[in-house]
Design a protein around this motif. Structure first.
Motif, PDB file in Angstrom:
ATOM      1  N   LEU A 274       0.746  -1.077   0.051  1.00  0.00           N
ATOM      2  CA  LEU A 274      -0.057  -0.192  -0.248  1.00  0.00           C
ATOM      3  C   LEU A 274       0.841   1.260   0.141  1.00  0.00           C
ATOM      4  O   LEU A 274       0.382   2.405  -0.398  1.00  0.00           O
ATOM      5  CB  LEU A 274      -0.896  -0.141   1.378  1.00  0.00           C
ATOM      6  N   GLY A 275       2.166   1.088   0.304  1.00  0.00           N
ATOM      7  CA  GLY A 275       3.033   2.419   0.291  1.00  0.00           C
ATOM      8  C   GLY A 275       3.829   2.290  -0.835  1.00  0.00           C
ATOM      9  O   GLY A 275       4.321   1.338  -1.504  1.00  0.00           O
ATOM     10  N   MET A 276       4.042   3.556  -1.392  1.00  0.00           N
ATOM     11  CA  MET A 276       4.908   3.646  -2.539  1.00  0.00           C
ATOM     12  C   MET A 276       6.422   3.410  -2.479  1.00  0.00           C
ATOM     13  O   MET A 276       7.073   2.689  -3.130  1.00  0.00           O
ATOM     14  CB  MET A 276       4.608   4.865  -3.181  1.00  0.00           C
TER      15      MET A 276
ATOM     16  N   SER B 266       4.882  -2.801  -3.579  1.00  0.00           N
ATOM     17  CA  SER B 266       4.180  -1.947  -4.478  1.00  0.00           C
ATOM     18  C   SER B 266       4.407  -1.832  -5.871  1.00  0.00           C
ATOM     19  O   SER B 266       3.373  -1.527  -6.663  1.00  0.00           O
ATOM     20  CB  SER B 266       4.516  -0.730  -3.722  1.00  0.00           C
TER      21      SER B 266
ATOM     22  N   VAL C 196       0.101   2.087  -7.339  1.00  0.00           N
ATOM     23  CA  VAL C 196       0.741   2.985  -5.972  1.00  0.00           C
ATOM     24  C   VAL C 196       1.719   3.887  -6.145  1.00  0.00           C
ATOM     25  O   VAL C 196       2.894   3.552  -6.321  1.00  0.00           O
ATOM     26  CB  VAL C 196       1.227   1.744  -4.973  1.00  0.00           C
TER      27      VAL C 196
ATOM     28  N   ASP D 203      -1.026   6.501  -2.547  1.00  0.00           N
ATOM     29  CA  ASP D 203      -0.509   5.300  -1.274  1.00  0.00           C
ATOM     30  C   ASP D 203      -1.107   5.492  -0.239  1.00  0.00           C
ATOM     31  O   ASP D 203      -1.762   6.847   0.245  1.00  0.00           O
ATOM     32  CB  ASP D 203       1.245   5.182  -1.308  1.00  0.00           C
TER      33      ASP D 203
END
Lengths: 265, 382, 182
Positions: free
Chosen positions: A190-192, A197, A208, A213
């Motif tokens: 979920l995080g870049m 991702s 993402v 994100d």
């Protein structure tokens, strides 16, 4: 007050008026066993407690009073927080100046101090409450689920404190939040900047990115700026207190429903 | 400092230098870890040392006086030093100082009551809460008044604290200049300390989640039905010993380090050391894969990512796959039989995740290991 | 569906084929529960994605992410800090190319400082160090600094776009947009 003990005082007369009896149904002074029970039963607030408790449960050496204090400090923080909202504007232009003015706006301007130190204190009391509950084995059946609710409340307390950290908009605030929010940017998938991702993409199109994100959802922007300040403000003042209140209700309710405070069997 | 005569000054300086020297994490962590092993012995070997030293004498009134005079003396001694004062009396650090004293106090308070109860139980009596619990009291006024007094006390405390200590407000926010050091709020400093040893996604996401899930799992893993509703140590030794490792070593101690011993550039500074911004530590760290291929096998790094990081994956597989099984046959044999396979697996995985932190610390200190698995191409570093 | 055995139940009328009044038969129970659950999932999913999408606005009121950085001839070999204060970007000129480095540490986003004496960038937060070309060599930073999209405008001025970034680990530094050949 009259010197004659038999003659009813003005206060005694007042206590017999319809007005007074309509508010305090139990009557004053509270002397009889029955009256003492009625105090608890007649009050919506005191009704949080049972009428009778085993003696060990009222001893500070057993309970340390930490759960109650956490709740009390929460109330203090609610009141001081509402007052602070009168003077604080959550925008980059005004936030820092408003906070600086707080100590000058009113004589003895310690509202912010009470709020800030109270917040620190609440984290401490919540931790110690958890410690006490662990040391007395109070998480054991039938109270397992209430321990889980307690852990959620612990997290929410720390999140409340974390979101409040940004609001003064000083160097301490933005860099603590920068470091904290970049951790969100490292969430897997979920995080870049998180592992996996880059797998969420079709051809050259990444799903993402810095504007889609987990970190962006938290900050409302690509960096700690105006959007983040507003989001944290709303979460701090409305969002998280609302959630924490729901969990507190469940927590207190379960304390009663799971057989009251723990004790030896 | 001028108040002290010269010979005393020299001794004090010597003590400070000694403390600064042992405050280095490589030494201090060992000391704290050893301390934990002896006070809350998880193994028989340390239990013998614990008994030989008579550690449980700490959990008495005299023990309490001993602990607290030691703490207050150390604190008072520290306050004679300007650098120490600078850190400890910083407004935002005051709660942490309070926390340290409070945690030690309540630890002593709980353990003392536990010891009293344990002695009663050993004699065949019931814990002292038992007699009390047979007697019912009315909540009004007995409890309501105690609560009321507590509230008044805390309200006064907060007001005094607020008047005496202004809340800090630093320079206005400036996104292009990071203060040195930049610290998270103090209750997250344990996490920030992990960030030195782990990649952000582990230290910032995976481990906090594991901490919370682990906490939530406690009531479901601990099948011991004894020790509910009274302070005791002997009735639930294993639970308390394990908890203390997380609570004191991995949480309180890391917060302590992060607050008081981390200075500019996140370098280590002794409690009496000046925060020199130019103090440089060599931080050249090597990944495990580089160790294996470049130093041991003396060849280039394989171009295939999975082949390159195979040693790291192997280490992880052994750590999380093989160790639980070995533990179940050896040191945790009793536990495994008592709580069963599922609970045991959950417990061991959480324990191993927690132990990964000290293990990674030691690997860093001894071998400069940066990552066990390093795949920066996919942001996947462990 | 046809050859499913009748449900075993403990109630007395196990053998009776008709349902008690008000009760529904198996087929309509399945039908209705499909409708019910379907509606439930649709509503939850719809609202959930609406709330999720609400967190990501279409328009961002953030400072402009592109800026003009003069002509290439204004830069000597080495690191220029001209745009660090305002945009958080270093313009680095090497012998044959110019590129833009984003002044954000890849560890946790602090702003590193340039130490001219040591020819390196040093992050104040956790002590990560980077060479002037952006590659990390010390401290906890897991990756190199990010390079930004840098192009020449028609009038010969350098344009830096902070929204497009190039990662060394992914081999993107050879991308045409990541540097200007001089």
């Amino acid at each position: 007050m009259s010197a004659d003990p038999n003659k009813p005082s003005l206060f005694d007369k007042f206590k017999n008026t319809q007005f007074y009896r309509s508010i305090f149904r139990t009557g004053v002074p509270v002397v009889s066993h029955r009256q003492r029970m009625m105090v608890m039963l007649n009050s919506v607030f005191l009704h949080l407690h049972p009428v009778r408790l085993p003696k060990h449960a009222v001893k500070v050496r057993y309970t340390w009073c930490m759960g109650g204090l956490s709740f009390f400090i929460f109330l203090v923080l609610t009141v001081t927080g509402i007052l602070l909202m009168f003077y604080y504007r959550p925008t980059i232009e005004y936030a820092y100046g408003d906070v600086m003015d707080l100590s000058q706006q009113v004589p003895l301007g310690i509202m912010r101090e009470i709020h800030r130190w109270g917040a620190h204190l609440m984290v401490i009391t919540v931790w110690l409450h958890m410690f006490r509950v662990f040391m007395t084995g109070s998480y054991k059946p039938p109270r397992e689920f209430n321990w889980v609710v307690g852990v959620v409340l612990l997290v929410l307390t720390m999140l409340m404190s974390f979101t409040g950290y940004l609001l003064p908009w000083d160097q301490l605030a933005i860099w603590a939040i920068t470091v904290g929010s970049n951790m969100a940017g490292a969430t897997p998938f979920l995080g870049m900047n998180g592992p996996g991702s880059s797998l969420l993409s079709i051809g050259d199109v990444n799903f993402v990115t810095s504007v889609s994100d987990a970190r962006f959802a938290m900050l409302g922007g690509r960096f700690v700026g105006g959007g983040a300040l507003l989001r944290f403000y709303v979460l701090h003042c409305i969002g998280l207190p609302f959630i924490i209140m729901i969990f507190m209700i469940v927590h207190f309710w379960r304390v009663r429903k799971d057989g009251g405070i723990s004790g030896p069997t | 400092m001028e108040a002290f005569p010269v010979p005393l000054k020299i001794i004090m300086e010597a003590v400070k230098h000694f403390i600064n020297a042992i405050a280095s994490p490589k030494i201090l962590f060992n000391i704290v870890f050893l301390f934990y092993l002896i006070v809350f012995p998880p193994f028989k070997f340390f239990q013998r040392i614990h008994d030989a030293l008579g550690i449980d004498r700490l959990w008495t009134k005299r023990g309490g006086i001993f602990i607290f005079s030691l703490m207050f003396l150390a604190f008072a001694f520290g306050l004679t030093d300007a650098n120490f004062r600078l850190i400890v009396l910083k407004p935002d650090n005051v709660p942490i100082v309070a926390l340290l004293f409070l945690v030690v106090f309540f630890l002593w308070f709980a353990m003392t009551q536990a010891k009293e109860n344990d002695e009663a139980i050993a004699k065949g009596d019931k814990p002292k809460e038992y007699a009390d619990s047979r007697e019912k009291v009315l909540v009004f006024p007995d409890l309501v008044y105690i609560e009321f007094l507590c509230l008044i006390f805390v309200a006064v405390l907060l007001a005094v604290w607020a008047i005496g200590l202004p809340a800090p407000l630093e320079q206005p926010a400036n996104p292009t200049v990071s203060p040195n050091p930049s610290k998270a709020p103090w209750y997250f400093l344990g996490l920030q300390e992990m960030l030195v040893y782990f990649d952000p996604w582990i230290a910032g996401v995976v481990l906090p989640t594991a901490i919370l899930l682990g906490l939530m799992c406690i009531p479901y893993i601990d099948k011991n039905r004894k020790g509910l509703g009274y302070y005791t140590y002997q009735d639930r030794k294993m639970a308390i010993n394990t908890f203390m490792f997380f609570w004191l070593v991995l949480w309180m101690f890391l917060i302590f380090i992060g607050t008081f011993l981390r200075g500019p550039n996140w370098s280590f500074f002794g409690p009496f050391e000046y925060w020199d911004h130019n103090k440089l530590e060599v931080l050249n760290n090597i990944n495990l894969s580089q160790y294996v291929f470049m130093i041991w096998l003396k060849q280039g790094m394989p171009s295939n990512i999975l082949l390159r990081e195979a040693p790291g994956f192997l280490v992880l597989a052994v750590y999380f796959g093989l160790l639980p099984a070995i533990f179940a046959k050896t040191i945790f044999k009793d536990l495994y039989q008592r709580i069963g396979g599922i609970r045991y697996s959950i417990f061991v995985v959480f324990l191993l995740m927690a132990l990964a932190l000290p293990i990674k610390m030691y690997l860093r200190w001894l071998f400069n290991i940066k990552y066990i698995i390093a795949i920066p191409e996919f942001f996947f570093n462990i | 569906m046809a050859d499913i055995k009748p449900p075993v139940s403990n109630t007395l009328d196990t053998n009776s084929t008709s349902n008690p009044p008000g009760d529904m038969d198996r087929r309509s129970f399945i039908k209705w529960s499909l409708v019910g659950w379907g509606a439930f999932v649709a509503v939850i999913g719809g609202y959930g994605s609406m709330v999720g999408r609400f967190l990501f606005p279409n328009v961002l009121f953030e400072p402009v992410q592109t800026f003009r950085a003069g002509t290439p001839y204004e830069y000597e070999i080495g690191v220029s800090e001209r745009f660090k204060e305002k945009y958080g970007v270093w313009i680095v000129r090497e012998k044959e190319k110019i590129f833009a480095l984003l002044a954000v540490c890849t560890h946790l986003g602090c702003t590193p400082n340039y130490l001219p004496a040591d020819h390196k960038f040093k992050c104040p937060c956790h002590g990560s160090g980077f060479y002037t070309n952006g590659i990390n060599f010390e401290g906890p930073a897991p990756r190199s600094l990010e390079r930004l999209k840098i192009t020449l405008a028609d009038d010969g001025e350098i344009v830096v776009d902070k929204t497009i970034r190039f990662h060394y680990e992914k081999g993107e530094w050879s991308n045409q947009d990541s540097f200007i050949p001089v």
